[in-house]
Design a protein around this motif. Structure first.
Motif, short mmCIF file in Angstrom:
data_model
loop_
_atom_site.label_atom_id
_atom_site.label_comp_id
_atom_site.label_asym_id
_atom_site.label_seq_id
_atom_site.Cartn_x
_atom_site.Cartn_y
_atom_site.Cartn_z
N ILE A 25 0.84 -1.21 0.00
CA ILE A 25 0.00 0.00 0.00
C ILE A 25 0.87 1.26 0.00
N LYS A 26 2.00 1.22 0.70
CA LYS A 26 2.91 2.36 0.70
C LYS A 26 3.39 2.68 -0.71
N VAL A 27 3.71 1.64 -1.47
CA VAL A 27 4.14 1.85 -2.86
C VAL A 27 3.02 2.49 -3.67
N GLU A 28 1.80 2.04 -3.47
CA GLU A 28 0.65 2.59 -4.22
C GLU A 28 0.40 4.04 -3.83
N LEU A 41 -7.68 16.42 -10.96
CA LEU A 41 -7.06 15.26 -10.32
C LEU A 41 -8.03 14.51 -9.40
N SER A 42 -9.32 14.56 -9.73
CA SER A 42 -10.33 13.98 -8.83
C SER A 42 -10.14 12.48 -8.62
N SER A 43 -9.85 11.72 -9.69
CA SER A 43 -9.70 10.26 -9.55
C SER A 43 -8.44 9.92 -8.76
N GLU A 44 -7.36 10.64 -9.04
CA GLU A 44 -6.11 10.39 -8.31
C GLU A 44 -6.27 10.71 -6.82
N LEU A 45 -6.97 11.80 -6.52
CA LEU A 45 -7.19 12.18 -5.13
C LEU A 45 -8.09 11.17 -4.41
N PHE A 46 -9.09 10.66 -5.13
CA PHE A 46 -9.98 9.65 -4.56
C PHE A 46 -9.19 8.38 -4.20
N LEU A 47 -8.37 7.91 -5.14
CA LEU A 47 -7.60 6.69 -4.92
C LEU A 47 -6.57 6.87 -3.80
N LEU A 63 -4.82 5.70 1.72
CA LEU A 63 -4.42 6.20 3.03
C LEU A 63 -5.28 5.59 4.14
N LYS A 64 -6.55 5.34 3.83
CA LYS A 64 -7.43 4.66 4.79
C LYS A 64 -6.95 3.23 5.01
N ASP A 65 -6.57 2.57 3.91
CA ASP A 65 -6.03 1.21 4.02
C ASP A 65 -4.75 1.19 4.84
N TYR A 66 -3.91 2.20 4.61
CA TYR A 66 -2.64 2.30 5.35
C TYR A 66 -2.92 2.45 6.85
N GLU A 67 -3.88 3.30 7.19
CA GLU A 67 -4.24 3.51 8.59
C GLU A 67 -4.80 2.23 9.21
#
Length: 452
Positions: free
Chosen positions: A176-179, A271-277, A282-286
């Motif tokens: 996830i960090k890489v993503e 950049l809406s799609s990039e910001l969404f992803l 970041l939620k997954d990381y948390e």
């Protein structure tokens, strides 16, 4: 043979002890090929001749009765003295079979998949069928290539489950960090580091010393675009740092603003799609970070009631690494010397020798417990840097031209020898440095209070 047993570890001496003095005409070999649902077995004599052709069974009450009945009928009809069962370690599916058969009093020997792979290469057969696999398992067993049959129990097994689960979470979070870096690179790449030309030389600067620190992750989450940083300005960044206790230094604020001004990112609205992803990752990381913290608390809760706590007296060895090494080594009463632990880890060098020369140590065998091997390597790397007592050992190896990986393995093997002595004698790590206090070394690594 005795010399070979000592070199190869406990497994060979165990098998040799069991078969010594036995009439080989009255020995049965039962290889078992394990899968998730359906298992296969056959019964052979010691010379590899089939007595009972391959048959299937399931790991339930009925299936295990089928297996045991077939073994007992064959044993009775041939009036055999001993039965040796070889079972390949496949995932965790083999463990119930080993436990049940050992409770029934059978001699069970676990085969490392690497051993059957080597058998396949030696026979120059690349065909893979269940019957061939069974014969290869039998050959590995007859050739004394089985490990011992001791499965971890009690706190060793509990710690093994939790430490391995934590390791899995670490690996998921790493992906996830890489993503996160990839997505944010498309939003504002200079945040991860920007380059400048100084006297014609390219120099790259990082804004935060720890990209995954509290301040960096907060900005990634709430202000991921350069324009948002510019809107905050110096005063806004200082207020943000104070409100959320981010401890952003003046130099970091200056670099943030510089990187934001120099940014050539697309406008925020494109950049809406990039910001969404990025937000989702970041939620997954948390989520995974919280899981890791929870696992570490449970590891500590289990670990502090074991004598493995002695490993925390070693500078450079943290709680999780100590727990991993402790549980993957297992009950040390099953071993007579530390060399057998090194063999179990698969960090023993493969010796290459031909002719009158002494030969040389090649790559490590990797024929052992991969989880223990990883823990030993990580511990060796940490000790090479953070343990003042053992660091000279690493320095000597480096001075001889050894590569970093080889140094870490050698240091890890040295740790196994030290750990074996410490745990069997129940003594802390010894270092004549007057500033070293083994009790303080333990307490600084724990968050829970120790029982009196």
């Amino acid at each position: 043979m005795r010399l070979l047993n000592g070199k190869q570890g406990l497994r060979r001496s165990q098998f040799a002890k069991e078969i010594r003095g036995t009439n080989l005409e009255k020995v049965l070999i039962v290889p078992i090929d394990v899968s998730k649902v359906l298992q296969k077995a056959m019964i052979l004599n010691y010379f590899g001749e089939s007595i009972e052709s391959a048959f299937s069974f399931m790991v339930n009450q009925t299936g295990m009765k089928v297996l045991i009945d077939k073994i007992e009928r064959t044993k009775s009809s041939l009036q055999t003295d001993k039965v040796f069962i070889g079972i390949e370690a496949t995932g965790h599916y083999y463990e119930d079979i080993v436990r049940i058969l050992m409770d029934q009093g059978y001699s069970v020997h676990i085969i490392n998949p690497a051993s059957t792979h080597e058998e396949r290469k030696q026979h120059l057969t690349y065909t893979k069928t269940d019957d061939i696999d069974l014969y290869l398992i039998a050959e590995a067993l007859i050739g004394n290539k089985a490990t011992n049959s001791k499965l971890n129990k009690g706190v060793y097994k509990q710690l093994q489950h939790i430490t391995r689960a934590r390791r899995s979470e670490i690996e998921k979070r790493s992906r996830i960090k890489v993503e996160i870096r990839t997505y944010h690179d498309q939003i504002w790449r200079e945040f991860q580091g920007f380059s400048t030309l100084v006297d014609g030389k390219l120099k790259t600067k990082s804004i935060f010393s720890d990209f995954w620190g509290k301040a960096s992750v907060h900005i990634l989450t709430h202000y991921p675009h350069a324009s948002q940083i510019l809107d905050l300005g110096e005063f806004g960044l200082r207020q943000l740092s104070k409100e959320h206790n981010l401890k952003i230094r003046k130099s970091a604020i200056e670099k943030l603003l510089y990187a934001a001004r120099e940014s050539v990112s697309k406008p925020l609205e494109e950049l809406s799609s990039e910001l969404f992803l990025l937000k989702q990752k970041l939620k997954d990381y948390e989520y995974h970070t919280k899981n890791i913290n929870t696992y570490e608390k449970e590891i500590e809760r289990l670990f502090i009631d074991t004598n493995g706590l002695l490993l925390l007296t070693i500078p450079g060895i943290g709680l999780v690494t100590a727990a991993e090494i402790f549980c993957e080594m297992g009950d040390l009463s099953h071993f007579t010397n530390a060399s057998q632990l090194i063999k179990k880890a698969g960090t023993n060098p493969v010796i290459k020798q031909s002719g009158p020369g002494a030969g040389y140590a090649g790559r490590i065998s990797k024929q052992g417990n991969a989880n223990l091997r990883r823990a030993v390597y990580n511990a060796g790397r940490s000790l090479s840097v953070h343990n003042g007592a053992l660091k000279p050992f690493a320095t000597r190896l480096k001075d001889k031209g050894k590569k970093a990986g080889s140094v870490y393995i050698a240091m890890g093997n040295k740790l196994l020898k030290i750990a074996f002595a410490m745990l069997t004698k129940e003594e802390p790590f010894k270092w004549d440095n007057p500033e070293y206090n083994y009790k303080e070394e333990v307490f600084k690594k724990l968050t829970l209070p120790l029982a009196a």
